[in-house]
Design an enzyme around this catalytic site. Sequence first.
Site, short mmCIF file in Angstrom:
data_model
loop_
_atom_site.label_atom_id
_atom_site.label_comp_id
_atom_site.label_asym_id
_atom_site.label_seq_id
_atom_site.Cartn_x
_atom_site.Cartn_y
_atom_site.Cartn_z
CD GLU A 25 -1.01 0.74 3.65
OE1 GLU A 25 -1.44 1.89 3.44
OE2 GLU A 25 -1.19 0.12 4.71
CE LYS A 86 -6.77 7.18 5.67
NZ LYS A 86 -7.07 7.48 7.09
CB VAL A 106 -5.86 -1.85 4.20
CG1 VAL A 106 -6.34 -3.29 4.10
CG2 VAL A 106 -4.54 -1.77 4.98
CG ASP A 138 -13.42 6.53 12.83
OD1 ASP A 138 -13.32 5.76 11.85
OD2 ASP A 138 -12.57 7.40 13.09
CB ALA A 141 -13.88 1.64 4.24
CG ASP A 142 -8.65 -0.61 5.95
OD1 ASP A 142 -8.86 -0.01 4.87
OD2 ASP A 142 -7.66 -0.38 6.68
CE LYS A 159 0.23 1.83 14.26
NZ LYS A 159 0.18 2.57 13.02
N1 PSU Z 1 -2.84 1.66 10.55
C1 PSU Z 1 -1.51 1.75 10.70
N2 PSU Z 1 -0.77 2.41 9.77
C2 PSU Z 1 -1.33 2.94 8.66
C3 PSU Z 1 -2.74 2.80 8.49
C4 PSU Z 1 -3.45 2.16 9.46
O1 PSU Z 1 -1.00 1.24 11.66
O2 PSU Z 1 -0.63 3.53 7.82
C5 PSU Z 1 -3.38 3.30 7.25
C6 PSU Z 1 -3.67 2.12 6.31
O3 PSU Z 1 -3.52 2.55 4.97
C7 PSU Z 1 -5.13 1.81 6.59
C8 PSU Z 1 -5.67 3.20 6.84
O4 PSU Z 1 -5.78 1.17 5.54
O5 PSU Z 1 -4.65 3.86 7.57
C9 PSU Z 1 -6.95 3.17 7.62
O6 PSU Z 1 -7.47 4.46 7.69
P1 PSU Z 1 -8.92 4.69 8.33
O7 PSU Z 1 -8.76 4.34 9.78
O8 PSU Z 1 -9.19 6.15 8.09
O9 PSU Z 1 -9.85 3.78 7.58
MN MN Z 2 -12.17 6.12 10.02
#
Ligand code: PSU
Ligand code: MN
Length: 303
Positions: A25, A86, A106, A138, A141-142, A159
């Site tokens: 990614e 993003k 992701v 929140d 979408a992953d 995390k």
């Molecule tokens: N978690 C991490 N490092 C990252 C991300 C998530 O530890 O870089 C990034 C990845 O690309 C993941 C995205 O798909 O953040 C998720 O963002 P959101 O929580 O806004 O869906």
């Molecule tokens: Mn989010």
Amino acid sequence: MTAPLALHPEVQEAIAAHRPVVALESTIITHGMPYPENVRTARAVEAEVRRAGAIPATIAVMDGRIRVGLEEAGIERLARAEHVMKLSRADLAVCLATGALGSTTVAATMIAARLAGIEVFATGGIGGVHRGADQSFDISADLQELAQTRVTVVSAGAKAILDLPKTLEVLETLGVPVIAVGQDELPAFWSRRSGLRAPLRLDAPEEIAAAHLMRARLGLPGGQLVANPIPAEAEIPLEEIEAVVARSIATAEAQGVAAKAVTPFLLDLIFDLTEGRSLTANTALVLANARLAAAIAKAIVAG
Ligand code: PSU
Ligand code: MN
């Protein structure tokens, strides 16, 4: 009508010849790590995939096309750009249609990998259910993407900025296999431990590959989430990172950070609060995931 995909010749040849390819990614480059460590890590991850016997394909959106396999110049351009979208499932088409520069999360990387015919994808951490999701709604979408797109995603778990029990519950509801590697416990990104038992455990890349192929035979649409514990020498223990995470989330809430900005904001603050240790750990775990993903990709093409 076909998708605007631009495969790097090396990646295209490897896919056509059924040689192992690992998707990578690019949001980790633009929103996950500071410059220039992001570039250094991106290159090191590609080198690790090669050393392990597969072809790396870093994915991003540039000039109206999904680029699958970036040259060094492409990675540098992404890493240095001021404004990079993003991209998740929701944004991918708008970014392509408008010719904007975009890095793939992701979810978007899974979509692109699937379109290109790549079965395995290595990353650091996935998005999940955020703490306080009962108020904020929140949820990354992953998780939905894992439910519908047939790609095996190698992560170091999720995390500790997330609500890990809720993340596991949503993945279970969505029918996504969560597979810990080499231990019964779900790893939590910077930490090998989470206090939570992983729903599934497989220790050999060949077994993970066999399960991936079996899902296809069953006609199941979604992917697999592999949770590979961070190498012990790079680990930050859970108790230690927890205080930093709690402080970071409190700051994000106080500043009204929301939506797509939440994850990058927290990562950045945690980097500062750990004086860069979070970044060293992040790099080590991504490299380990690249190695495992290459081994799985090799076993899939052999199977
Ligand atoms: N978690 C991490 N490092 C990252 C991300 C998530 O530890 O870089 C990034 C990845 O690309 C993941 C995205 O798909 O953040 C998720 O963002 P959101 O929580 O806004 O869906
Ligand atoms: Mn989010």
